[in-house]
Motif scaffolding. Sequence first.
Motif, PDB file in Angstrom:
ATOM      1  N   TYR A 293       2.075 -15.234  -6.945  1.00 38.69           N
ATOM      2  CA  TYR A 293       1.730 -15.345  -8.366  1.00 38.69           C
ATOM      3  C   TYR A 293       2.830 -16.073  -9.139  1.00 38.69           C
ATOM      4  O   TYR A 293       2.579 -16.659 -10.186  1.00 38.69           O
ATOM      5  CB  TYR A 293       1.510 -13.959  -8.960  1.00 38.69           C
ATOM      6  N   GLY A 294       4.062 -16.008  -8.647  1.00 35.77           N
ATOM      7  CA  GLY A 294       5.155 -16.712  -9.293  1.00 35.77           C
ATOM      8  C   GLY A 294       5.758 -15.935 -10.452  1.00 35.77           C
ATOM      9  O   GLY A 294       5.465 -14.756 -10.678  1.00 35.77           O
ATOM     10  N   GLN A 295       6.632 -16.618 -11.205  1.00 35.82           N
ATOM     11  CA  GLN A 295       7.407 -15.962 -12.254  1.00 35.82           C
ATOM     12  C   GLN A 295       6.756 -16.009 -13.633  1.00 35.82           C
ATOM     13  O   GLN A 295       7.062 -15.172 -14.483  1.00 35.82           O
ATOM     14  CB  GLN A 295       8.793 -16.606 -12.353  1.00 35.82           C
TER      15      GLN A 295
ATOM     16  N   LEU B 264      18.264 -11.138 -16.901  1.00 35.33           N
ATOM     17  CA  LEU B 264      19.717 -11.236 -16.972  1.00 35.33           C
ATOM     18  C   LEU B 264      20.271 -12.105 -15.847  1.00 35.33           C
ATOM     19  O   LEU B 264      21.370 -12.649 -15.950  1.00 35.33           O
ATOM     20  CB  LEU B 264      20.331  -9.829 -16.917  1.00 35.33           C
ATOM     21  N   HIS B 265      19.469 -12.259 -14.772  1.00 41.47           N
ATOM     22  CA  HIS B 265      19.884 -13.080 -13.626  1.00 41.47           C
ATOM     23  C   HIS B 265      18.938 -14.277 -13.453  1.00 41.47           C
ATOM     24  O   HIS B 265      18.696 -14.740 -12.331  1.00 41.47           O
ATOM     25  CB  HIS B 265      19.922 -12.225 -12.356  1.00 41.47           C
ATOM     26  N   ASN B 266      18.370 -14.739 -14.582  1.00 42.91           N
ATOM     27  CA  ASN B 266      17.574 -15.976 -14.636  1.00 42.91           C
ATOM     28  C   ASN B 266      16.305 -15.939 -13.789  1.00 42.91           C
ATOM     29  O   ASN B 266      15.869 -16.955 -13.254  1.00 42.91           O
ATOM     30  CB  ASN B 266      18.438 -17.178 -14.214  1.00 42.91           C
ATOM     31  N   THR B 267      15.718 -14.769 -13.676  1.00 41.90           N
ATOM     32  CA  THR B 267      14.405 -14.621 -13.036  1.00 41.90           C
ATOM     33  C   THR B 267      13.412 -14.118 -14.078  1.00 41.90           C
ATOM     34  O   THR B 267      13.759 -13.313 -14.941  1.00 41.90           O
ATOM     35  CB  THR B 267      14.476 -13.634 -11.858  1.00 41.90           C
ATOM     36  N   TYR B 268      12.187 -14.577 -13.996  1.00 44.01           N
ATOM     37  CA  TYR B 268      11.134 -14.217 -14.958  1.00 44.01           C
ATOM     38  C   TYR B 268      11.483 -14.668 -16.381  1.00 44.01           C
ATOM     39  O   TYR B 268      11.105 -14.010 -17.353  1.00 44.01           O
ATOM     40  CB  TYR B 268      10.889 -12.702 -14.956  1.00 44.01           C
ATOM     41  N   MET B 269      12.160 -15.789 -16.527  1.00 40.83           N
ATOM     42  CA  MET B 269      12.567 -16.235 -17.855  1.00 40.83           C
ATOM     43  C   MET B 269      11.374 -16.566 -18.749  1.00 40.83           C
ATOM     44  O   MET B 269      11.451 -16.425 -19.969  1.00 40.83           O
ATOM     45  CB  MET B 269      13.496 -17.443 -17.738  1.00 40.83           C
ATOM     46  N   ASN B 270      10.270 -17.019 -18.171  1.00 41.57           N
ATOM     47  CA  ASN B 270       9.079 -17.334 -18.963  1.00 41.57           C
ATOM     48  C   ASN B 270       8.023 -16.236 -18.904  1.00 41.57           C
ATOM     49  O   ASN B 270       6.938 -16.390 -19.466  1.00 41.57           O
ATOM     50  CB  ASN B 270       8.466 -18.652 -18.481  1.00 41.57           C
ATOM     51  N   ALA B 271       8.328 -15.159 -18.206  1.00 39.44           N
ATOM     52  CA  ALA B 271       7.371 -14.040 -18.125  1.00 39.44           C
ATOM     53  C   ALA B 271       7.381 -13.253 -19.434  1.00 39.44           C
ATOM     54  O   ALA B 271       8.362 -13.256 -20.180  1.00 39.44           O
ATOM     55  CB  ALA B 271       7.721 -13.130 -16.962  1.00 39.44           C
TER      56      ALA B 271
ATOM     57  N   SER C 181      10.663 -11.365 -27.215  1.00 38.89           N
ATOM     58  CA  SER C 181      11.141 -10.517 -28.317  1.00 38.89           C
ATOM     59  C   SER C 181      12.574 -10.073 -28.120  1.00 38.89           C
ATOM     60  O   SER C 181      13.244  -9.691 -29.076  1.00 38.89           O
ATOM     61  CB  SER C 181      10.240  -9.288 -28.475  1.00 38.89           C
ATOM     62  N   ARG C 182      13.080 -10.125 -26.893  1.00 38.22           N
ATOM     63  CA  ARG C 182      14.455  -9.690 -26.612  1.00 38.22           C
ATOM     64  C   ARG C 182      15.171 -10.700 -25.736  1.00 38.22           C
ATOM     65  O   ARG C 182      14.572 -11.322 -24.861  1.00 38.22           O
ATOM     66  CB  ARG C 182      14.442  -8.327 -25.916  1.00 38.22           C
ATOM     67  N   LYS C 183      16.459 -10.845 -25.955  1.00 31.91           N
ATOM     68  CA  LYS C 183      17.303 -11.683 -25.116  1.00 31.91           C
ATOM     69  C   LYS C 183      17.993 -10.809 -24.074  1.00 31.91           C
ATOM     70  O   LYS C 183      18.385  -9.686 -24.369  1.00 31.91           O
ATOM     71  CB  LYS C 183      18.338 -12.405 -25.967  1.00 31.91           C
ATOM     72  N   PRO C 184      18.211 -11.322 -22.887  1.00 30.76           N
ATOM     73  CA  PRO C 184      18.792 -10.476 -21.842  1.00 30.76           C
ATOM     74  C   PRO C 184      20.306 -10.363 -21.891  1.00 30.76           C
ATOM     75  O   PRO C 184      20.874  -9.557 -21.177  1.00 30.76           O
ATOM     76  CB  PRO C 184      18.359 -11.184 -20.554  1.00 30.76           C
ATOM     77  N   GLU C 185      20.998 -11.172 -22.749  1.00 28.84           N
ATOM     78  CA  GLU C 185      22.453 -11.223 -22.641  1.00 28.84           C
ATOM     79  C   GLU C 185      23.114  -9.872 -22.900  1.00 28.84           C
ATOM     80  O   GLU C 185      23.930  -9.391 -22.131  1.00 28.84           O
ATOM     81  CB  GLU C 185      23.030 -12.276 -23.605  1.00 28.84           C
ATOM     82  N   SER C 186      22.797  -9.261 -24.007  1.00 25.93           N
ATOM     83  CA  SER C 186      23.455  -8.004 -24.334  1.00 25.93           C
ATOM     84  C   SER C 186      22.633  -7.251 -25.356  1.00 25.93           C
ATOM     85  O   SER C 186      21.800  -7.819 -26.060  1.00 25.93           O
ATOM     86  CB  SER C 186      24.867  -8.249 -24.900  1.00 25.93           C
TER      87      SER C 186
END
Length: 763
Positions: A380-382, A406-413, A752-757
């Motif tokens: 199905y992909g990311q 946070l580790h650049n996976t599912y960035m467009n999910a 709606s949320r950023k993964p950085e912190s």
Amino acid sequence: MAAKSVCEVSFKLGRAQTVPGEGVLIVGSHHAFGSWDPQSGVRMVTDEGSYPAWNAKLQVPEAAGVLEFKYVIDRQINGEGFFWEEGENRRLPLQPGSWAQHDTAFGSPGSKLTQEPQSAAQKSQKPREQAPPVITGPALGAPPPMPVPRETESRPASHVDDLPTTSEGSDASPEEKSMVSEPNLRNVPSSVSVMQGNAMQRLASLSAFDQLVDDADQMAAMRAQMEEEAAQLEDRPVRYGARHLSTPIVIISSEMHPWSKTGGLAMIAGSYGYEFALRGHRTMAIAPMYDEYADCTCIGSKSIEVAGGWHEVQYFLHRKVYGHGKVCDYVFVNHPCFRRAEGIYGPPGGEYGDNLFRFALLSLAAAEAPLILEIDGSTYGQDVLFICNDWQTGILPVYLLYKYKLHNTYMNARSWMVIHNIAYQGKYSKEQFPVDSYLGLPRTLAGNDLQGEDMHLGPDCINLLAGGIRTADRVLTVSPNYASEIRSPEGGNGLHELLQQRGNELRLAGILNGISDEWSPATDPKIPRNYRHSDFEEGKRVCKAALQKELGLEVDPGACLIGFCGRLCYQKGLTLIMACIDWMMHGQPNRCQLIIMGKGEHNLAEQVGAAERRFKGRICGYVGFDPCVERRMMAGCDLLLMPSQFEPCGLPQMYAQMYGTLPVVHETGGLKDSVKGLWDDSHIDVATGFLFSGFDEGALKHALYTALSTFHQRKDIFKKMQGNAMRMSFYWPTAMDEYEKHVDWTMESWASRKPESWWSNHG
């Protein structure tokens, strides 16, 4: 897709002595026979002509392996619980085709166990002797040696005048004292009741029995017919043109119809799988594998780190093809923690101590599935949309944010958190289950998103649902009005401020659930006469008379027939109904009849039985549940009572309107969204029922008075309202238009949320 391997077995037990009110069950190793749980076993039937022989017939959708089983006598009516056969388990090879299983007597060591094929395609098998008697212990796969305490057995409250009563000094539990039987029928199990020889089907759950049909071809045919009829309506809305049908949908739920269910969650999750596939999305629906499921193939495995260790799960695939290239991939996560005999979530009145582990494991396995499972030649992909349902999957959006993005996976999910009932939130001790070492999440980041409060735990609380609400890209509920209610202190169960915040961000909405296509009086095979809007008066007249006769009520076309179908509990408004019965039976306008069908609290079940005894021929109290009778109630009743204290969505009020039965409902949740009230004559052209505000007896009486007076004295208006109700559209295509809008808005908006912190999102 290969045809299902089905074994149809007719059981006959030659001799089993019982007393009135007792029953005989088949309990066995297969899930169709209750997985050794007598609460879910197959109930046999008998009658005066065949007693003491007992019979049962069913299809097992998994014709492979050997079924081990025993016969069990249900002696709860006498306060003795369940009486198991002694000796070795009986054994029956499950093979495709139709078979007859004949056993001579209950508990007889010398019983012949024969399997005689009923079709020429099957070869006869020789009778074989049962193994020497051995009392089986409580090991895995064997029944418990002692009676199992259980909830009040579903049974009718009809014909109970001469019931044998339990003495006050008896050791029987309150639940056992509340049970009733039918002394007018000699040695007949509780599944044969007031239906004049036709057995009412008892089912263990009052969950929304939305579907009796699960065959893909039948479902497709019903949808085609429904769409064809809808196309003829002048006011049919134009279907929404979705822009992101190429986005794969991944549905995650702790229950999935028809494989596992305790309530409406399973029905809705199963419908999501069907409906998104029909719209054209590549669709995957993921749930735990609580048992061995037919036609499932293992397609992969994955080692997952959680709870301080590594745990391997297996993925089993069941593909359902709905025609025209529309497919849903049902994926079941297999792990020993999901195989529990006491139920999906725990024993009655409690939960398993490792539920946090179980559903964290499910969520992580679901997050891995689109990445690693190759189905029909590709993963199905990311770039997928995850649809998480209730607290059991609330941690999945948290994992997406802090373990993957946070580790650049599912960035467009993207992810949705769908709230079906906010009363259940998944609260656990943070000290006992640390966010980092147990859940595998960065404590300084995810700990704040999972933070909750509890009257017992205080601030030392993980709240899974709160975590999902905070981190999902969009929060949805099962009706627009419920989305408003949960933002109030009274309806939010402690999460109202968080939900207000999501609402202010324009990321909270409610969509009224749909109902299955088969809920149509034009095609329903379970009602005496089919009808449409054009001939509903005659159709409902026939169905009403048949229902009155079937349930032992006076056949009176002029009486207003009122029905209730739901759980016997305070939340469903049973206390209000019971408080109004004398007024309904004696007040003005009268000439009404009442049917109450449901199971639940034993004291309310006793009150239902007492009311029936007082008003013979005018009240039918059925303590149990039969989905076929529910359908005949929808067709035959004039009014449906749903005075629920709260109701996130509700389905019966929608069924009723499709059948021209007008609901009388408390103005709450989805009831307010789906019923248009006759507040005054200016609403005649749109009214489909009667609503009342305020959860009290006086408010219900006022609504009932309006409904009864309209039925008796303003028949033209009542008929107009019935026509309005039948023109309503509660089927899934209407709801799916709204879901597709939210798919577009979600995929076209920033996450709606950023993964950085945590601070980057709250600064």
